[in-house]
Design a protein around this motif. Structure first.
Motif, mmCIF file in Angstrom:
data_model
loop_
_atom_site.group_PDB
_atom_site.id
_atom_site.type_symbol
_atom_site.label_atom_id
_atom_site.label_comp_id
_atom_site.label_asym_id
_atom_site.label_seq_id
_atom_site.Cartn_x
_atom_site.Cartn_y
_atom_site.Cartn_z
ATOM 1 N N ILE A 157 0.872 -1.180 0.000
ATOM 2 C CA ILE A 157 0.000 0.000 0.000
ATOM 3 C C ILE A 157 0.905 1.226 0.000
ATOM 4 O O ILE A 157 1.631 1.477 0.954
ATOM 5 N N LYS A 158 0.884 1.978 -1.093
ATOM 6 C CA LYS A 158 1.887 3.017 -1.316
ATOM 7 C C LYS A 158 1.398 4.438 -1.063
ATOM 8 O O LYS A 158 2.147 5.393 -1.268
ATOM 9 N N SER A 159 0.167 4.595 -0.620
ATOM 10 C CA SER A 159 -0.343 5.946 -0.351
ATOM 11 C C SER A 159 0.526 6.620 0.706
ATOM 12 O O SER A 159 1.055 5.957 1.599
ATOM 13 N N PRO A 160 0.673 7.947 0.629
ATOM 14 C CA PRO A 160 1.527 8.654 1.586
ATOM 15 C C PRO A 160 1.096 8.441 3.037
ATOM 16 O O PRO A 160 -0.092 8.336 3.328
ATOM 17 N N VAL A 161 2.090 8.387 3.910
ATOM 18 C CA VAL A 161 1.857 8.260 5.350
ATOM 19 C C VAL A 161 2.469 9.476 6.036
ATOM 20 O O VAL A 161 3.643 9.794 5.838
ATOM 21 N N LEU A 162 1.643 10.137 6.848
ATOM 22 C CA LEU A 162 2.096 11.275 7.654
ATOM 23 C C LEU A 162 1.979 10.893 9.121
ATOM 24 O O LEU A 162 0.877 10.626 9.611
ATOM 25 N N PHE A 163 3.123 10.835 9.819
ATOM 26 C CA PHE A 163 3.083 10.590 11.254
ATOM 27 C C PHE A 163 2.763 11.890 11.981
ATOM 28 O O PHE A 163 3.305 12.952 11.668
ATOM 29 N N LEU A 164 1.871 11.773 12.962
ATOM 30 C CA LEU A 164 1.471 12.905 13.797
ATOM 31 C C LEU A 164 1.668 12.446 15.234
ATOM 32 O O LEU A 164 0.886 11.656 15.751
ATOM 33 N N SER A 165 2.770 12.893 15.869
ATOM 34 C CA SER A 165 3.128 12.293 17.151
ATOM 35 C C SER A 165 3.764 13.304 18.094
ATOM 36 O O SER A 165 4.391 14.280 17.663
ATOM 37 N N ALA A 166 3.594 13.036 19.399
ATOM 38 C CA ALA A 166 4.251 13.852 20.426
ATOM 39 C C ALA A 166 5.702 13.435 20.612
ATOM 40 O O ALA A 166 6.470 14.115 21.287
ATOM 41 N N LEU A 167 6.078 12.301 20.012
ATOM 42 C CA LEU A 167 7.460 11.829 20.096
ATOM 43 C C LEU A 167 8.280 12.610 19.089
ATOM 44 O O LEU A 167 8.296 12.317 17.893
ATOM 45 N N GLY A 168 8.985 13.651 19.590
ATOM 46 C CA GLY A 168 9.587 14.604 18.668
ATOM 47 C C GLY A 168 11.089 14.618 18.601
ATOM 48 O O GLY A 168 11.674 15.565 18.065
ATOM 49 N N THR A 169 11.761 13.573 19.112
ATOM 50 C CA THR A 169 13.220 13.566 19.031
ATOM 51 C C THR A 169 13.658 13.264 17.598
ATOM 52 O O THR A 169 12.897 12.701 16.798
ATOM 53 N N SER A 170 14.881 13.609 17.307
ATOM 54 C CA SER A 170 15.420 13.325 15.969
ATOM 55 C C SER A 170 15.408 11.830 15.686
ATOM 56 O O SER A 170 15.159 11.394 14.553
ATOM 57 N N GLU A 171 15.663 11.026 16.735
ATOM 58 C CA GLU A 171 15.667 9.568 16.565
ATOM 59 C C GLU A 171 14.274 9.057 16.196
ATOM 60 O O GLU A 171 14.138 8.191 15.328
ATOM 61 N N ASN A 172 13.239 9.602 16.863
ATOM 62 C CA ASN A 172 11.868 9.193 16.548
ATOM 63 C C ASN A 172 11.498 9.557 15.110
ATOM 64 O O ASN A 172 10.897 8.754 14.381
ATOM 65 N N ILE A 173 11.868 10.779 14.720
ATOM 66 C CA ILE A 173 11.536 11.233 13.370
ATOM 67 C C ILE A 173 12.253 10.388 12.331
ATOM 68 O O ILE A 173 11.648 9.937 11.346
ATOM 69 N N ALA A 174 13.544 10.128 12.560
ATOM 70 C CA ALA A 174 14.321 9.313 11.615
ATOM 71 C C ALA A 174 13.749 7.903 11.528
ATOM 72 O O ALA A 174 13.629 7.335 10.426
ATOM 73 N N LEU A 175 13.359 7.334 12.667
ATOM 74 C CA LEU A 175 12.791 5.986 12.678
ATOM 75 C C LEU A 175 11.503 5.945 11.866
ATOM 76 O O LEU A 175 11.280 5.041 11.051
ATOM 77 N N GLY A 176 10.646 6.948 12.076
ATOM 78 C CA GLY A 176 9.380 6.980 11.346
ATOM 79 C C GLY A 176 9.567 7.091 9.845
ATOM 80 O O GLY A 176 8.911 6.397 9.063
ATOM 81 N N LEU A 177 10.484 7.960 9.427
ATOM 82 C CA LEU A 177 10.724 8.143 7.997
ATOM 83 C C LEU A 177 11.398 6.913 7.392
ATOM 84 O O LEU A 177 11.084 6.511 6.265
ATOM 85 N N ASN A 178 12.313 6.314 8.138
ATOM 86 C CA ASN A 178 13.021 5.152 7.617
ATOM 87 C C ASN A 178 12.133 3.922 7.503
ATOM 88 O O ASN A 178 12.414 3.025 6.702
ATOM 89 N N ILE A 179 11.072 3.878 8.285
ATOM 90 C CA ILE A 179 10.192 2.705 8.245
ATOM 91 C C ILE A 179 9.181 2.783 7.112
ATOM 92 O O ILE A 179 8.459 1.831 6.841
#
Length: 229
Positions: free
Chosen positions: A72-94
């Motif tokens: 399923i290739k539709s865009p995914v936008l994470f909306l989260s209170a977890l705002g560290t660089s590690e969290n953001i990188a993990l979300g984008l990398n997944i």
């Protein structure tokens, strides 16, 4: 109307986002946990997913990963209170396409959604445009961008004239073309009407791509047609 699946377990956030997006002419569906989100994504198609990360059952990261595994290739936008660089990188990398940190302003959320949908639409348009230049008939594939021909996955070497002739036939698949039609299209000049150059090149082409005469057919007294038996 673009369809969005909002996956969020805080009702106040759901109400706020859904109200704003609905007013913006989006169709918004809601899932309050990860398992429901996956089931909804499998049952219906959505143009975009907005995922919280901290969810009941499967978390947002697991949901995103499963969406990508299921192609399923539709865009995914994470909306989260977890705002560290590690969290953001993990979300984008997944497999996510964007990441917005809570708390947020709706105007920014709306702008990011528009950008993601615009980018997705451009990709689809490019894909459709690309597919227009790839022709499939039987076990034959012609890629007019790369100017290549393959039969059963094996590359077939054609001369420039043979290639032009094949392209004329394949673009007019299912249509009987007279020798005059073929001359004017493939050679782009007016040959002597008595010439047999079309018949000669049809034979060349048959030997290379259609030795069993399954694609290129002679219509006696009329011309040639490319079609599957």
């Amino acid at each position: 109307m673009k369809k969005i699946l909002l996956v969020e377990d805080e009702t106040s956030v759901v109400d706020f986002i859904k109200k704003g997006l609905t007013e913006g002419n989006y169709e918004v569906s809601v899932a309050f946990d990860g398992n429901t989100a996956i089931n909804m994504a499998l049952e219906s198609s959505f143009d975009l997913f907005i995922l919280d990360i901290m969810l009941p059952d499967k978390n947002g990261l697991e949901v995103c990963k499963e969406l990508r595994i299921r192609n399923i290739k539709s865009p995914v936008l994470f909306l989260s209170a977890l705002g560290t660089s590690e969290n953001i990188a993990l979300g984008l990398n997944i497999g996510a396409d964007d990441y917005l940190i809570k708390p947020f302003k709706f105007i920014e959320l709306h702008a990011r959604i528009n950008a993601l949908l615009r980018r997705s639409s451009q990709k689809e348009e490019n894909k459709e445009e690309k597919s227009k230049n790839v022709y499939l008939i039987g076990d034959l594939m012609v890629n007019d961008d790369a100017k290549t021909v393959a039969k059963n996955g094996n590359v077939v070497s054609l001369t420039a004239t043979e290639y032009r002739l094949l392209l004329v036939l394949i673009k007019n698949k299912g249509k009987v073309l007279s020798r005059i039609d073929i001359l004017e299209s493939a050679w782009d000049i007016n040959f002597n009407l008595g010439t047999n150059v079309v018949d000669v090149y049809i034979n060349y082409l048959r030997k290379k791509i259609d030795p069993e005469n399954e694609l290129i057919h002679t219509v006696v007294g009329m011309g040639y047609i490319l079609k599957e038996k």
